[in-house]
Design a protein around this motif. Structure first.
Motif, PDB file in Angstrom:
ATOM      1  N   ARG A 217     -13.466  10.460   9.137  1.00 47.70           N
ATOM      2  CA  ARG A 217     -12.845   9.275   9.731  1.00 47.70           C
ATOM      3  C   ARG A 217     -12.626   8.117   8.772  1.00 47.70           C
ATOM      4  NH1 ARG A 217     -17.535   9.045  13.930  1.00 47.70           N
ATOM      5  NH2 ARG A 217     -18.486   9.757  11.989  1.00 47.70           N
ATOM      6  N   ASN A 218     -13.421   8.052   7.714  1.00 48.24           N
ATOM      7  CA  ASN A 218     -13.358   6.860   6.870  1.00 48.24           C
ATOM      8  C   ASN A 218     -12.330   7.041   5.749  1.00 48.24           C
ATOM      9  OD1 ASN A 218     -14.012   4.267   6.144  1.00 48.24           O
ATOM     10  ND2 ASN A 218     -15.821   4.840   4.955  1.00 48.24           N
ATOM     11  N   TRP A 219     -11.060   6.978   6.117  1.00 49.37           N
ATOM     12  CA  TRP A 219      -9.980   7.118   5.158  1.00 49.37           C
ATOM     13  C   TRP A 219      -8.979   5.982   5.332  1.00 49.37           C
ATOM     14  CZ3 TRP A 219      -5.442   7.240   7.786  1.00 49.37           C
ATOM     15  CH2 TRP A 219      -5.435   7.798   9.061  1.00 49.37           C
ATOM     16  N   GLU A 220      -8.188   5.770   4.309  1.00 49.87           N
ATOM     17  CA  GLU A 220      -7.011   4.918   4.411  1.00 49.87           C
ATOM     18  C   GLU A 220      -5.839   5.682   3.809  1.00 49.87           C
ATOM     19  OE1 GLU A 220      -7.280   1.332   2.172  1.00 49.87           O
ATOM     20  OE2 GLU A 220      -7.633   2.335   0.246  1.00 49.87           O
ATOM     21  N   LEU A 221      -4.701   5.589   4.458  1.00 51.43           N
ATOM     22  CA  LEU A 221      -3.489   6.233   3.968  1.00 51.43           C
ATOM     23  C   LEU A 221      -2.567   5.140   3.442  1.00 51.43           C
ATOM     24  CD1 LEU A 221      -1.546   8.638   3.579  1.00 51.43           C
ATOM     25  CD2 LEU A 221      -0.790   8.289   5.952  1.00 51.43           C
ATOM     26  N   ILE A 222      -2.280   5.202   2.136  1.00 49.17           N
ATOM     27  CA  ILE A 222      -1.422   4.204   1.516  1.00 49.17           C
ATOM     28  C   ILE A 222      -0.047   4.826   1.283  1.00 49.17           C
ATOM     29  CG2 ILE A 222      -1.106   2.668  -0.446  1.00 49.17           C
ATOM     30  CD1 ILE A 222      -4.125   2.662  -0.792  1.00 49.17           C
ATOM     31  N   ILE A 223       0.928   4.383   2.041  1.00 52.74           N
ATOM     32  CA  ILE A 223       2.296   4.883   1.934  1.00 52.74           C
ATOM     33  C   ILE A 223       3.098   3.902   1.084  1.00 52.74           C
ATOM     34  CG2 ILE A 223       4.415   5.421   3.198  1.00 52.74           C
ATOM     35  CD1 ILE A 223       2.659   6.149   5.606  1.00 52.74           C
ATOM     36  N   VAL A 224       3.646   4.406  -0.008  1.00 54.27           N
ATOM     37  CA  VAL A 224       4.475   3.574  -0.881  1.00 54.27           C
ATOM     38  C   VAL A 224       5.906   4.122  -0.837  1.00 54.27           C
ATOM     39  CG1 VAL A 224       4.895   2.767  -3.221  1.00 54.27           C
ATOM     40  CG2 VAL A 224       2.545   2.966  -2.370  1.00 54.27           C
ATOM     41  N   ASP A 225       6.796   3.358  -0.208  1.00 50.78           N
ATOM     42  CA  ASP A 225       8.210   3.743  -0.139  1.00 50.78           C
ATOM     43  C   ASP A 225       8.874   3.343  -1.455  1.00 50.78           C
ATOM     44  OD1 ASP A 225      10.814   4.276   0.392  1.00 50.78           O
ATOM     45  OD2 ASP A 225      11.013   2.887   2.082  1.00 50.78           O
ATOM     46  N   ASP A 226       9.320   4.361  -2.212  1.00 50.71           N
ATOM     47  CA  ASP A 226       9.912   4.115  -3.527  1.00 50.71           C
ATOM     48  C   ASP A 226      11.392   3.737  -3.392  1.00 50.71           C
ATOM     49  OD1 ASP A 226       9.957   3.895  -6.287  1.00 50.71           O
ATOM     50  OD2 ASP A 226      10.433   6.012  -6.590  1.00 50.71           O
ATOM     51  N   ARG A 227      11.612   2.675  -2.598  1.00 52.25           N
ATOM     52  CA  ARG A 227      12.947   2.123  -2.350  1.00 52.25           C
ATOM     53  C   ARG A 227      13.921   3.239  -1.916  1.00 52.25           C
ATOM     54  NH1 ARG A 227      14.893  -3.274  -3.127  1.00 52.25           N
ATOM     55  NH2 ARG A 227      16.826  -3.264  -1.923  1.00 52.25           N
ATOM     56  N   SER A 228      13.524   3.908  -0.807  1.00 47.49           N
ATOM     57  CA  SER A 228      14.384   4.964  -0.271  1.00 47.49           C
ATOM     58  C   SER A 228      15.698   4.415   0.269  1.00 47.49           C
ATOM     59  CB  SER A 228      13.656   5.713   0.849  1.00 47.49           C
ATOM     60  OG  SER A 228      12.482   6.331   0.377  1.00 47.49           O
ATOM     61  N   ASP A 229      15.657   3.137   0.739  1.00 46.87           N
ATOM     62  CA  ASP A 229      16.847   2.519   1.343  1.00 46.87           C
ATOM     63  C   ASP A 229      17.402   3.397   2.470  1.00 46.87           C
ATOM     64  OD1 ASP A 229      16.734   0.274  -0.258  1.00 46.87           O
ATOM     65  OD2 ASP A 229      18.036   1.123  -1.801  1.00 46.87           O
ATOM     66  N   ALA A 230      16.498   3.839   3.332  1.00 47.66           N
ATOM     67  CA  ALA A 230      16.871   4.673   4.478  1.00 47.66           C
ATOM     68  C   ALA A 230      16.292   4.022   5.727  1.00 47.66           C
ATOM     69  CB  ALA A 230      16.323   6.088   4.311  1.00 47.66           C
ATOM     70  N   PRO A 231      17.117   3.317   6.510  1.00 49.04           N
ATOM     71  CA  PRO A 231      16.626   2.572   7.688  1.00 49.04           C
ATOM     72  C   PRO A 231      15.829   3.441   8.656  1.00 49.04           C
ATOM     73  CG  PRO A 231      18.889   1.972   7.198  1.00 49.04           C
ATOM     74  CD  PRO A 231      18.554   3.130   6.307  1.00 49.04           C
ATOM     75  N   GLU A 232      16.278   4.656   8.856  1.00 46.89           N
ATOM     76  CA  GLU A 232      15.576   5.530   9.804  1.00 46.89           C
ATOM     77  C   GLU A 232      14.164   5.842   9.297  1.00 46.89           C
ATOM     78  OE1 GLU A 232      16.521   9.559  12.442  1.00 46.89           O
ATOM     79  OE2 GLU A 232      17.741   9.067  10.682  1.00 46.89           O
ATOM     80  N   LEU A 233      14.038   6.065   7.978  1.00 49.89           N
ATOM     81  CA  LEU A 233      12.722   6.320   7.394  1.00 49.89           C
ATOM     82  C   LEU A 233      11.847   5.083   7.501  1.00 49.89           C
ATOM     83  CD1 LEU A 233      10.694   7.983   5.713  1.00 49.89           C
ATOM     84  CD2 LEU A 233      11.866   7.164   3.650  1.00 49.89           C
ATOM     85  N   THR A 234      12.419   3.908   7.225  1.00 47.79           N
ATOM     86  CA  THR A 234      11.662   2.664   7.314  1.00 47.79           C
ATOM     87  C   THR A 234      11.103   2.466   8.716  1.00 47.79           C
ATOM     88  OG1 THR A 234      13.009   1.640   5.596  1.00 47.79           O
ATOM     89  CG2 THR A 234      11.767   0.162   7.021  1.00 47.79           C
ATOM     90  N   ALA A 235      11.929   2.717   9.710  1.00 47.93           N
ATOM     91  CA  ALA A 235      11.492   2.582  11.101  1.00 47.93           C
ATOM     92  C   ALA A 235      10.386   3.585  11.420  1.00 47.93           C
ATOM     93  CB  ALA A 235      12.686   2.780  12.040  1.00 47.93           C
ATOM     94  N   CYS A 236      10.516   4.794  10.889  1.00 46.35           N
ATOM     95  CA  CYS A 236       9.504   5.842  11.123  1.00 46.35           C
ATOM     96  C   CYS A 236       8.171   5.436  10.508  1.00 46.35           C
ATOM     97  CB  CYS A 236       9.991   7.166  10.539  1.00 46.35           C
ATOM     98  SG  CYS A 236       8.831   8.528  10.746  1.00 46.35           S
ATOM     99  N   ILE A 237       8.201   4.917   9.282  1.00 48.62           N
ATOM    100  CA  ILE A 237       6.964   4.482   8.612  1.00 48.62           C
ATOM    101  C   ILE A 237       6.288   3.373   9.409  1.00 48.62           C
ATOM    102  CG2 ILE A 237       6.047   3.342   6.550  1.00 48.62           C
ATOM    103  CD1 ILE A 237       8.181   4.791   4.916  1.00 48.62           C
TER     104      ILE A 237
END
Length: 519
Positions: A217-237
């Motif tokens: 349970r003791n985790w953190e997920l660090i998501i780094v968007d490498d400037r995908s410039d994809a609105p649908e992906l941004t909304a999903c994240i």
């Protein structure tokens, strides 16, 4: 080497006779000055004038010791070889090796085993043949039965059963170590780094969900968007981050590649350990729990697990069951891959990922970690904990899709060897991410060649002469291990061959045991 006793000693030996399948007797030497009678003499056994064995008279004989006021460790027992079985009786001679003196009662007639013994031997051989035949038939039948053996195509079904067992083992280990039900704060924080650049949305969602489903349970997920410039992906994240407060999101100001995106995640990481995770892969639900447990148990600072691949329809294929730490293999390929867990302090000591190796940035990182970590701080977790996603653009599908990865790998291995001052030329094998390392030696470390022998002098001589005549390498020696050779030819060979400064002869006077001779 000499076989003459100095000063001369009086020797005497007696053959008691042949009984219970062995010729028994004793031999003693008497010191003329002290009168002391001692055992340990070597006895030659001859058949039809030829030496067939050499034994030592050092068995305990209390009767001889008491009767002659002598060393009781003077007895011997010789069991005739199996080649004697079922044949007419033979006469065996027994002589003291040092003097050639025949023993009283020698020669002795060795009778062929009686009918019952031969019958037992025949029955034993029949049973052995039946056993071999039965095993062969069983294998043939098994190969004809559908579903009775696992093949590579059955891997997905096997993995489902394996995963159930792995979950059970993990739960038992947690209960045994008192971790089950403990608060998350008592466990080390694991930072899972996930650089993201335009993945298929369904694959990305499955990847994040596999982290959210971790039993640890003791985790953190660090998501780094490498400037995908994809609105649908941004909304999903954003939607996924809203589901779990342990998910942290960062967006790069410009697209810089996987190394720079991962480095941004490393800077944000708060965990004691850092796990590397690709944006379309999947973790097995017990992955972090198993890896952390192994880190706590072993004290390792770099850990890696086994892995497989997952197809679009969810089937698991292509298992990669890895060896324990193998540095030489790592030079030839990045066999470590996923799941990789590294102690955060060690990772920061080694430094960030290097963009110039993109495509092989993880291989470069592991090579650099190997430069600072002792072997006992690197640990292979022998569990399948990670699924690579097979997509048309993934290296999990075909290495040729990312040919630049092979070039980056060559550079990573080459630069690593330069840092270690190991001269070598590195090249990709057929354009794949497999590397051939051709070493350039600047010195010749010593090499020792061990050759056991017993008589067979012509064969041994040819072996040695072939080595001497065909070896360009200079810094070597040959150790000939003489296993109690009996012939005059062997003694002459040993004496003469040692005149070569590269050759030594070591005599081992005991029954044949190939492993022991080499050891």
């Amino acid at each position: 080497m000499t076989f003459r006793l100095s000063p001369p000693l009086h020797v005497k030996g007696v053959v008691d006779g042949f009984s219970s399948g062995a010729v028994r007797g004793w031999a003693l030497r008497t010191d003329p000055e002290t009168g002391r009678k001692s055992g340990g003499l070597d006895i030659l056994v001859l058949s039809e004038g030829e030496v067939i064995s050499r034994i030592r008279a050092d068995r305990y004989r209390a009767d001889v010791g008491s009767a002659l006021n002598a060393d009781a460790f003077c007895g011997f027992a010789f069991v005739p070889p199996l080649t004697f079985h079922g044949k007419p009786s033979k006469a065996l001679e027994f002589r003291i090796a040092d003097t050639g003196t025949g023993l009283e009662g020698s020669p002795v007639q060795v009778e062929a085993p009686h009918a019952d013994t031969r019958k037992i031997a025949e029955i034993f051989n029949s049973i052995r043949e039946l056993s071999i035949s039965s095993f062969r038939i069983e294998n043939e039948l098994r190969s004809l039965l559908v579903g009775n053996t696992y093949r590579l195509g059955d891997y997905d079904a096997w993995f489902r059963r394996y995963l159930q067992a792995a979950r059970f083992r993990t739960k038992v280990a947690a209960a045994r170590n008192g971790r089950e039900g403990s608060p998350a704060a008592s466990e080390p924080l694991i930072s899972v780094l996930c650089p993201v650049y335009r993945p298929r949305l369904e694959d990305f969602v499955a990847a994040v969900k596999s982290v959210m489903a971790q039993t640890y349970r003791n985790w953190e997920l660090i998501i780094v968007d490498d400037r995908s410039d994809a609105p649908e992906l941004t909304a999903c994240i954003q939607s996924l981050a809203a589901e779990d407060a342990r998910i942290r999101v960062f967006r790069q100001p410009k697209n810089g590649g996987i190394s720079l995106a991962t480095n941004a995640a490393i800077k944000m990481a708060k965990g004691s350990y850092i796990a590397f995770f690709d944006h379309d892969d999947m973790l097995v639900d017990i992955a972090l729990e198993v890896m952390v447990g192994a880190a706590m148990r072993t004290g390792a600072k770099m850990l890696y697990s086994d892995e497989d691949k997952i197809e679009d329809r969810g089937g698991c294929v292509d298992p990669n069951l890895k060896p324990d730490w193998n540095y030489r293999l790592l030079l030839g390929q990045n066999y470590v891959c996923h799941l990789l867990l590294v102690e955060a302090d060690t990772l920061r000591e080694v430094g960030p990922l290097r963009p110039e190796y993109d495509g092989a940035q993880d291989h470069d990182l592991i090579l650099r970690l190997s430069e600072v970590l002792p072997v006992d701080k690197i640990f292979h977790v022998p569990e399948i904990l990670y699924h690579w996603r097979k997509t048309p653009s993934s290296t999990a599908t075909a290495s040729g899709v990312k040919s630049y990865a092979a070039k980056a790998g060559v550079a990573a291995v080459t630069d690593h060897l330069k840092r270690r001052k190991l001269p070598a030329k590195v090249s990709a094998i057929k354009g794949m991410t497999l590397y051939d390392v051709t070493w350039s030696f600047t010195e010749e470390p010593p090499v020792c060649i061990i050759i056991p022998f017993k008589d067979q002098i012509e064969t041994t001589r040819k072996c040695v002469e072939t080595i001497l005549g065909n070896t360009k390498y200079k810094n070597f020696e040959i150790i000939l291990v003489d296993n109690w050779s009996n012939s005059t030819q062997a003694r002459e060979f040993s004496s003469k061959i040692q005149q070569n400064k590269n050759i030594r002869v070591m005599r081992v006077e005991e029954p044949f045991n190939y492993s022991r001779l080499n050891n």
